[in-house]
Design a protein around this motif. Structure first.
Motif, PDB file in Angstrom:
ATOM      1  N   PHE A 108     -38.292  28.485  20.369  1.00 23.05           N
ATOM      2  CA  PHE A 108     -37.635  29.786  20.253  1.00 23.05           C
ATOM      3  C   PHE A 108     -36.187  29.607  19.821  1.00 23.05           C
ATOM      4  CE2 PHE A 108     -34.876  32.951  22.290  1.00 23.05           C
ATOM      5  CZ  PHE A 108     -35.340  34.109  21.704  1.00 23.05           C
ATOM      6  N   GLN A 109     -35.455  28.699  20.485  1.00 20.72           N
ATOM      7  CA  GLN A 109     -34.047  28.458  20.151  1.00 20.72           C
ATOM      8  C   GLN A 109     -33.891  27.955  18.719  1.00 20.72           C
ATOM      9  OE1 GLN A 109     -32.155  30.223  22.833  1.00 20.72           O
ATOM     10  NE2 GLN A 109     -30.945  29.089  21.393  1.00 20.72           N
ATOM     11  N   GLU A 110     -34.781  27.055  18.307  1.00 24.16           N
ATOM     12  CA  GLU A 110     -34.718  26.537  16.941  1.00 24.16           C
ATOM     13  C   GLU A 110     -34.958  27.645  15.916  1.00 24.16           C
ATOM     14  OE1 GLU A 110     -37.542  23.325  16.884  1.00 24.16           O
ATOM     15  OE2 GLU A 110     -36.264  22.037  18.115  1.00 24.16           O
ATOM     16  N   ASP A 111     -35.968  28.475  16.171  1.00 27.97           N
ATOM     17  CA  ASP A 111     -36.259  29.593  15.265  1.00 27.97           C
ATOM     18  C   ASP A 111     -35.096  30.583  15.227  1.00 27.97           C
ATOM     19  OD1 ASP A 111     -38.717  28.438  14.839  1.00 27.97           O
ATOM     20  OD2 ASP A 111     -39.853  29.888  16.040  1.00 27.97           O
ATOM     21  N   LEU A 112     -34.562  30.900  16.405  1.00 22.94           N
ATOM     22  CA  LEU A 112     -33.442  31.840  16.485  1.00 22.94           C
ATOM     23  C   LEU A 112     -32.225  31.290  15.743  1.00 22.94           C
ATOM     24  CD1 LEU A 112     -32.191  34.451  17.603  1.00 22.94           C
ATOM     25  CD2 LEU A 112     -31.622  33.178  19.680  1.00 22.94           C
ATOM     26  N   ASN A 113     -31.908  30.028  15.969  1.00 23.86           N
ATOM     27  CA  ASN A 113     -30.757  29.421  15.292  1.00 23.86           C
ATOM     28  C   ASN A 113     -30.946  29.393  13.776  1.00 23.86           C
ATOM     29  OD1 ASN A 113     -29.386  29.021  17.682  1.00 23.86           O
ATOM     30  ND2 ASN A 113     -30.079  26.918  17.922  1.00 23.86           N
ATOM     31  N   ALA A 114     -32.156  29.084  13.328  1.00 23.21           N
ATOM     32  CA  ALA A 114     -32.422  29.054  11.882  1.00 23.21           C
ATOM     33  C   ALA A 114     -32.229  30.447  11.276  1.00 23.21           C
ATOM     34  CB  ALA A 114     -33.832  28.539  11.613  1.00 23.21           C
ATOM     35  N   ARG A 115     -32.757  31.467  11.936  1.00 22.12           N
ATOM     36  CA  ARG A 115     -32.613  32.839  11.434  1.00 22.12           C
ATOM     37  C   ARG A 115     -31.162  33.311  11.491  1.00 22.12           C
ATOM     38  NH1 ARG A 115     -33.586  35.688   8.690  1.00 22.12           N
ATOM     39  NH2 ARG A 115     -34.011  37.630   9.739  1.00 22.12           N
ATOM     40  N   LYS A 116     -30.443  32.925  12.566  1.00 21.62           N
ATOM     41  CA  LYS A 116     -29.019  33.280  12.659  1.00 21.62           C
ATOM     42  C   LYS A 116     -28.253  32.676  11.489  1.00 21.62           C
ATOM     43  CE  LYS A 116     -27.927  34.023  17.514  1.00 21.62           C
ATOM     44  NZ  LYS A 116     -27.259  33.505  18.713  1.00 21.62           N
ATOM     45  N   ASN A 117     -28.560  31.431  11.182  1.00 17.84           N
ATOM     46  CA  ASN A 117     -27.884  30.773  10.059  1.00 17.84           C
ATOM     47  C   ASN A 117     -28.194  31.467   8.741  1.00 17.84           C
ATOM     48  OD1 ASN A 117     -26.545  28.892  11.634  1.00 17.84           O
ATOM     49  ND2 ASN A 117     -28.165  27.379  11.444  1.00 17.84           N
ATOM     50  N   GLU A 118     -29.455  31.878   8.549  1.00 21.80           N
ATOM     51  CA  GLU A 118     -29.827  32.590   7.326  1.00 21.80           C
ATOM     52  C   GLU A 118     -29.040  33.895   7.210  1.00 21.80           C
ATOM     53  OE1 GLU A 118     -34.036  33.331   7.268  1.00 21.80           O
ATOM     54  OE2 GLU A 118     -34.526  31.192   7.430  1.00 21.80           O
ATOM     55  N   GLU A 119     -29.026  34.671   8.283  1.00 21.94           N
ATOM     56  CA  GLU A 119     -28.321  35.959   8.264  1.00 21.94           C
ATOM     57  C   GLU A 119     -26.816  35.745   8.091  1.00 21.94           C
ATOM     58  OE1 GLU A 119     -29.550  39.084   8.214  1.00 21.94           O
ATOM     59  OE2 GLU A 119     -31.577  38.278   8.203  1.00 21.94           O
ATOM     60  N   LEU A 120     -26.280  34.745   8.773  1.00 19.71           N
ATOM     61  CA  LEU A 120     -24.857  34.433   8.679  1.00 19.71           C
ATOM     62  C   LEU A 120     -24.475  34.062   7.252  1.00 19.71           C
ATOM     63  CD1 LEU A 120     -22.201  33.985  10.294  1.00 19.71           C
ATOM     64  CD2 LEU A 120     -22.925  31.601  10.530  1.00 19.71           C
ATOM     65  N   GLN A 121     -25.311  33.275   6.596  1.00 19.22           N
ATOM     66  CA  GLN A 121     -25.032  32.876   5.212  1.00 19.22           C
ATOM     67  C   GLN A 121     -25.014  34.091   4.290  1.00 19.22           C
ATOM     68  OE1 GLN A 121     -23.884  29.958   4.198  1.00 19.22           O
ATOM     69  NE2 GLN A 121     -23.966  29.429   6.348  1.00 19.22           N
TER      70      GLN A 121
END
Length: 171
Positions: A108-121
């Motif tokens: 869950f944390q890995e998926d959340l962090n990956a999506r946060k990075n995508e949105e942040l970019q």
């Protein structure tokens, strides 16, 4: 002597002209990336999108964790009265459930962090475009995004936030 004074005056006038060309004002700006990421509508929309996307999984994990804790508490209360074989079996089950829970939590944390990075970019890309547009329109020579100290008169963060808020976020 008169010719010497004339040449000296000519050199001084030329030097003054050169100095005035070099003294042309450099326009500097500063943008607080942190403020943009906290205050811009596109950043807030990205945060809301992530919360909606991950809230169900997070609730499921919270419920699963509470269930495992409840089972562990129940096991601790009942362990002294259970037969050895049954106690070992339940202990193994609890350990397996906990390992599974920890794995799901990590995923869950890995998926959340990956999506946060995508949105942040995406937000950063839009912010950088807004900064470049403002810089071109207002003829800035340089814009900094990180600084130890910034004089408020060169802080253009509000302009960038307004520019981002004026643009409808791409879906």
């Amino acid at each position: 002597m008169n010719q010497y004074v004339r040449q000296l005056a000519l050199v001084l006038v030329g030097g003054l002209c050169l100095a005035s060309v070099q003294a042309e004002e450099v326009k500097i700006g500063f943008v607080s990336t942190d403020r943009v990421l906290k205050e811009a509508a596109t950043a807030k929309a990205a945060q809301t999108k992530l919360e909606q996307e991950f809230s169900k999984r997070e609730k499921e994990l919270t419920d699963l964790g509470a269930s495992i804790k409840s089972s562990a508490d129940k096991f601790e209360r009942e362990a002294p009265t259970l037969p050895e074989a049954q106690r070992v079996t339940r202990q193994k089950q609890l350990l397996e459930q906990d390992r599974d829970f920890q794995r799901k939590r990590r995923e869950f944390q890995e998926d959340l962090n990956a999506r946060k990075n995508e949105e942040l970019q995406q937000v950063i890309a839009r912010a950088n475009k807004a900064i470049k547009d403002i810089a071109a329109a207002e003829k800035y020579d340089i814009i900094f995004q990180d600084a130890v100290y910034v004089n408020p008169k060169i802080d253009m963060t509000d302009k960038v936030i307004k520019a981002l808020n004026a643009v409808t976020p791409a879906k």
